[in-house]
Motif scaffolding. Structure first.
Motif, PDB file in Angstrom:
ATOM      1  N   GLN A   4     -36.690   7.212-100.541  1.00 26.29           N
ATOM      2  CA  GLN A   4     -36.005   7.497-101.788  1.00 26.29           C
ATOM      3  C   GLN A   4     -34.949   6.447-102.043  1.00 26.29           C
ATOM      4  O   GLN A   4     -34.475   5.793-101.129  1.00 26.29           O
ATOM      5  N   LEU A   5     -34.636   6.277-103.308  1.00 31.31           N
ATOM      6  CA  LEU A   5     -33.597   5.357-103.729  1.00 31.31           C
ATOM      7  C   LEU A   5     -32.373   6.192-104.048  1.00 31.31           C
ATOM      8  O   LEU A   5     -32.399   7.025-104.952  1.00 31.31           O
ATOM      9  N   ASN A   6     -31.314   5.992-103.273  1.00 31.33           N
ATOM     10  CA  ASN A   6     -30.098   6.782-103.417  1.00 31.33           C
ATOM     11  C   ASN A   6     -28.957   5.968-104.004  1.00 31.33           C
ATOM     12  O   ASN A   6     -28.918   4.751-103.856  1.00 31.33           O
ATOM     13  N   ASP A   9     -21.558   6.167-102.663  1.00 34.83           N
ATOM     14  CA  ASP A   9     -20.166   5.879-102.968  1.00 34.83           C
ATOM     15  C   ASP A   9     -19.782   4.599-102.230  1.00 34.83           C
ATOM     16  O   ASP A   9     -19.990   4.501-101.024  1.00 34.83           O
ATOM     17  N   PRO A  10     -19.234   3.590-102.932  1.00 37.79           N
ATOM     18  CA  PRO A  10     -18.958   2.308-102.277  1.00 37.79           C
ATOM     19  C   PRO A  10     -17.861   2.365-101.215  1.00 37.79           C
ATOM     20  O   PRO A  10     -17.843   1.528-100.317  1.00 37.79           O
ATOM     21  N   THR A  16     -24.282   9.951-103.250  1.00 40.15           N
ATOM     22  CA  THR A  16     -23.779  10.755-104.365  1.00 40.15           C
ATOM     23  C   THR A  16     -24.921  11.333-105.193  1.00 40.15           C
ATOM     24  O   THR A  16     -24.750  12.360-105.833  1.00 40.15           O
ATOM     25  N   SER A  17     -26.073  10.681-105.194  1.00 42.33           N
ATOM     26  CA  SER A  17     -27.242  11.229-105.875  1.00 42.33           C
ATOM     27  C   SER A  17     -28.493  10.474-105.436  1.00 42.33           C
ATOM     28  O   SER A  17     -28.421   9.352-104.962  1.00 42.33           O
ATOM     29  N   MET A  18     -29.638  11.144-105.618  1.00 49.47           N
ATOM     30  CA  MET A  18     -30.912  10.488-105.377  1.00 49.47           C
ATOM     31  C   MET A  18     -31.429  10.024-106.731  1.00 49.47           C
ATOM     32  O   MET A  18     -31.520  10.815-107.666  1.00 49.47           O
ATOM     33  N   LEU A  19     -31.755   8.738-106.847  1.00 51.30           N
ATOM     34  CA  LEU A  19     -32.216   8.200-108.119  1.00 51.30           C
ATOM     35  C   LEU A  19     -33.699   8.470-108.342  1.00 51.30           C
ATOM     36  O   LEU A  19     -34.106   8.938-109.389  1.00 51.30           O
ATOM     37  N   THR A  20     -34.523   8.190-107.333  1.00 47.40           N
ATOM     38  CA  THR A  20     -35.960   8.420-107.441  1.00 47.40           C
ATOM     39  C   THR A  20     -36.604   8.323-106.066  1.00 47.40           C
ATOM     40  O   THR A  20     -35.951   7.957-105.092  1.00 47.40           O
ATOM     41  N   THR A  21     -37.878   8.636-105.996  1.00 44.40           N
ATOM     42  CA  THR A  21     -38.635   8.482-104.748  1.00 44.40           C
ATOM     43  C   THR A  21     -39.475   7.214-104.825  1.00 44.40           C
ATOM     44  O   THR A  21     -39.837   6.755-105.901  1.00 44.40           O
ATOM     45  N   VAL A  22     -39.773   6.673-103.659  1.00 39.51           N
ATOM     46  CA  VAL A  22     -40.586   5.460-103.557  1.00 39.51           C
ATOM     47  C   VAL A  22     -41.692   5.728-102.547  1.00 39.51           C
ATOM     48  O   VAL A  22     -41.411   6.122-101.415  1.00 39.51           O
ATOM     49  N   GLY A  23     -42.943   5.504-102.962  1.00 35.40           N
ATOM     50  CA  GLY A  23     -44.092   5.714-102.085  1.00 35.40           C
ATOM     51  C   GLY A  23     -44.364   4.490-101.242  1.00 35.40           C
ATOM     52  O   GLY A  23     -45.391   3.823-101.412  1.00 35.40           O
ATOM     53  N   GLY A  24     -43.437   4.172-100.363  1.00 39.53           N
ATOM     54  CA  GLY A  24     -43.522   2.990 -99.514  1.00 39.53           C
ATOM     55  C   GLY A  24     -42.141   2.442 -99.253  1.00 39.53           C
ATOM     56  O   GLY A  24     -41.179   3.200 -99.172  1.00 39.53           O
TER      57      GLY A  24
END
Length: 93
Positions: A4-6, A9-10, A16-24
């Motif tokens: 997943q692409l998260n 916080d820097p 702080t949130s999950m942006l999307t999933t990545v199949g790989g």
């Protein structure tokens, strides 16, 4: 391997949130305005078919219509020059 692409916080590094999933695997990421470009070895993003190159809205996580074929290798770097995206990597097309 699915991931997943998260958004982190820097300061704390906390997710702080999950942006999307990545199949790989995503090897490279570039943010330009509200667009997050992903390059790597994957076959889907957000559950939709994408082969090794994708774009996602940073504010909504919605997959954008960028769907270019990347064959023979993987995108490993991005450079944005104005509205032009340059993709570097070990691919043939």
């Amino acid at each position: 391997t699915d991931g997943q692409l998260n958004v982190h916080d820097p300061e704390s590094g906390a997710v702080t949130s999950m942006l999307t999933t990545v199949g790989g695997l995503a090897y490279s990421v570039l943010i330009s305005g509200d667009v997050v470009y992903l390059g790597g070895s994957f076959d889907s993003v957000g559950g939709a078919p994408r082969r090794n190159l994708a774009a996602v809205s940073l504010s909504t996580g919605v997959l954008l219509p960028l769907n270019l074929p990347v064959e023979g290798g993987y995108p490993r770097s991005f450079v944005m020059n104005g509205a032009t995206l340059f993709v570097g990597g070990d691919f043939s097309q």
